[in-house]
Enzyme design. Sequence first.
Site, PDB file in Angstrom:
ATOM      1  N   HIS A   1      59.926  91.061  15.527  1.00 43.36           N
ATOM      2  CA  HIS A   1      60.230  89.631  15.386  1.00 43.36           C
ATOM      3  C   HIS A   1      59.233  88.887  14.509  1.00 43.36           C
ATOM      4  CE1 HIS A   1      63.521  89.357  18.337  1.00 43.36           C
ATOM      5  NE2 HIS A   1      62.928  90.443  18.817  1.00 43.36           N
TER       6      HIS A   1
ATOM      7  N   SER B   1      60.098  89.192  22.169  1.00 43.66           N
ATOM      8  CA  SER B   1      61.447  88.892  21.701  1.00 43.66           C
ATOM      9  C   SER B   1      62.126  87.765  22.460  1.00 43.66           C
ATOM     10  CB  SER B   1      62.308  90.154  21.791  1.00 43.66           C
ATOM     11  OG  SER B   1      62.248  90.719  23.078  1.00 43.66           O
TER      12      SER B   1
ATOM     13  N   LYS C   1      66.179  91.553  11.663  1.00 37.15           N
ATOM     14  CA  LYS C   1      65.825  90.167  12.015  1.00 37.15           C
ATOM     15  C   LYS C   1      65.410  89.408  10.749  1.00 37.15           C
ATOM     16  CE  LYS C   1      64.893  91.970  16.541  1.00 37.15           C
ATOM     17  NZ  LYS C   1      66.310  92.115  16.880  1.00 37.15           N
TER      18      LYS C   1
HETATM   19  C1  LIG Z   1      60.863  93.659  19.961  1.00 38.51           C
HETATM   20  C2  LIG Z   1      62.045  94.464  19.498  1.00 38.51           C
HETATM   21  N1  LIG Z   1      61.848  95.730  19.107  1.00 38.51           N
HETATM   22  C3  LIG Z   1      62.864  96.489  18.687  1.00 38.51           C
HETATM   23  C4  LIG Z   1      64.154  96.017  18.644  1.00 38.51           C
HETATM   24  C5  LIG Z   1      65.262  96.907  18.216  1.00 38.51           C
HETATM   25  O1  LIG Z   1      65.656  96.611  16.909  1.00 38.51           O
HETATM   26  P1  LIG Z   1      67.107  96.964  16.376  1.00 38.51           P
HETATM   27  O2  LIG Z   1      68.006  95.873  16.821  1.00 38.51           O
HETATM   28  O3  LIG Z   1      66.921  97.030  14.894  1.00 38.51           O
HETATM   29  O4  LIG Z   1      67.503  98.265  16.956  1.00 38.51           O
HETATM   30  C6  LIG Z   1      64.403  94.702  19.031  1.00 38.51           C
HETATM   31  C7  LIG Z   1      65.789  94.183  18.983  1.00 38.51           C
HETATM   32  O5  LIG Z   1      66.204  93.312  19.644  1.00 38.51           O
HETATM   33  C8  LIG Z   1      63.336  93.905  19.483  1.00 38.51           C
HETATM   34  O6  LIG Z   1      63.535  92.654  19.894  1.00 38.51           O
END
Ligand SMILES: Cc1ncc(COP(=O)(O)O)c(C=O)c1O
Length: 423
Positions: free
Chosen positions: A215, A187, A246
Amino acid sequence: MPDSNPCADLFDKPLASPFLRAVHATPVRPYYRPLQARDGEAVVDGRKVVMAGCNDYLGLATDPRVTAAAATALRTYGTSCSGARTLNGTLPLHGELEAAVADFLGTEDAAVVTTGFQANLALAALFGTGDAVFSDAANHASLIDAIRLGAAHRVRYRHADPAHLERLLAEADPAAAKAVVTDGMFSMDGALAPLPALTAAARRHGARTLVDGAHDIGLLGPTGRGAAELLGVHGQVDLFTGTFSKCFGSTGGFLAGPAHVITYLRYAARAILFSASMPPAALAAAMSALEISIDEPWRRHRVLSLAARLRGHLAGLGYDTGPAPAAALPSGPVIAVRTGDAADCVRLWQRLLDAGVFTNPVGPPAVPEGSTIIRVTLQATHTDAHADRIAEAFATARRASSVPVTPAVLARPRQAPAPETVR
Ligand SMILES: Cc1ncc(COP(=O)(O)O)c(C=O)c1O
């Protein structure tokens, strides 16, 4: 973390992160800034700027078709299901979105949950006593928390290092049930996990591979199924998690994999069982955005080509954007510009904002201790002019690097709470 932050009164906790303490020692206040973003731009403090700090990679969160679908669902079903899926929080839309996700990813089944974070937390139900979970050192906080929440033994392997993983797998108890857990595209720096080598190592040692495609699902690969598809190992991944926040213009998360595992998680994962279900407008928005992302592949091609161009510009200006993507692999929409200490990082962030570009200044724990980055993200709805303005802002900031930031633009935003942590 709370346990490294002791104090006599619970309400007297100091900011735990040295990075945030250092940011607060400067006059710059980059976090919790109210803003309104649309089509690659944002209004910040009443001023229109280029938005280069948003994860709406395909530009679908404000697409009229997506917002219309959300509005219809809102009018039809109301704002909330007011309950968890199991008992009283399931709409036809939940099943329809689950079927669409499973169809898109080619898995037997999928479960949708209220956030991507919860999708990962749900994995804790798989991580029992005596099991071993091998986790990339740079995994997202929600994967780390899922492992902490479960009872399995956690083994961290060095970031994107399959040889280290292989060694650790070889040393593990052969009788333990094992999983290798990784982000597909990381991320913070947009790097790809070496999935072919990771899945091969996992298979050799009888471990399941779990990939968080938050992502990359919707963005990468010939049909947008994500990093695993791009790297030719989609079928080697045992379970995917992901988010609708995203690429899919909404909020919510999903788990996709074998039907019996998804059924087990629906009944065993406390993050699913004990939380209100994904709301109607979010479901309809996600469904619409998923369909558009499939029908309009130009969106992912556009954002990837803009990113490649900008990465080249920034490197040309002398910024350190990390290792270039391997030959034949696309440059993802996340560009991490390495900065110095916390003060350097937020000073650059402020200069970029002064020059009309909103980015994200990031420090530990979201990136490794001792490092900071300006995280720049691109969107399919950015025009060439937007991309040029981002490059120009970095050029201006470079020229201004010996000039102090103007105090007039440093005022703390009204009603902004102090941040506790970056993620
Ligand atoms: C790699 C990754 N997994 C999970 C999430 C969590 O997603 P959400 O924002 O839908 O809770 C994020 C959010 O930034 C992320 O970057």
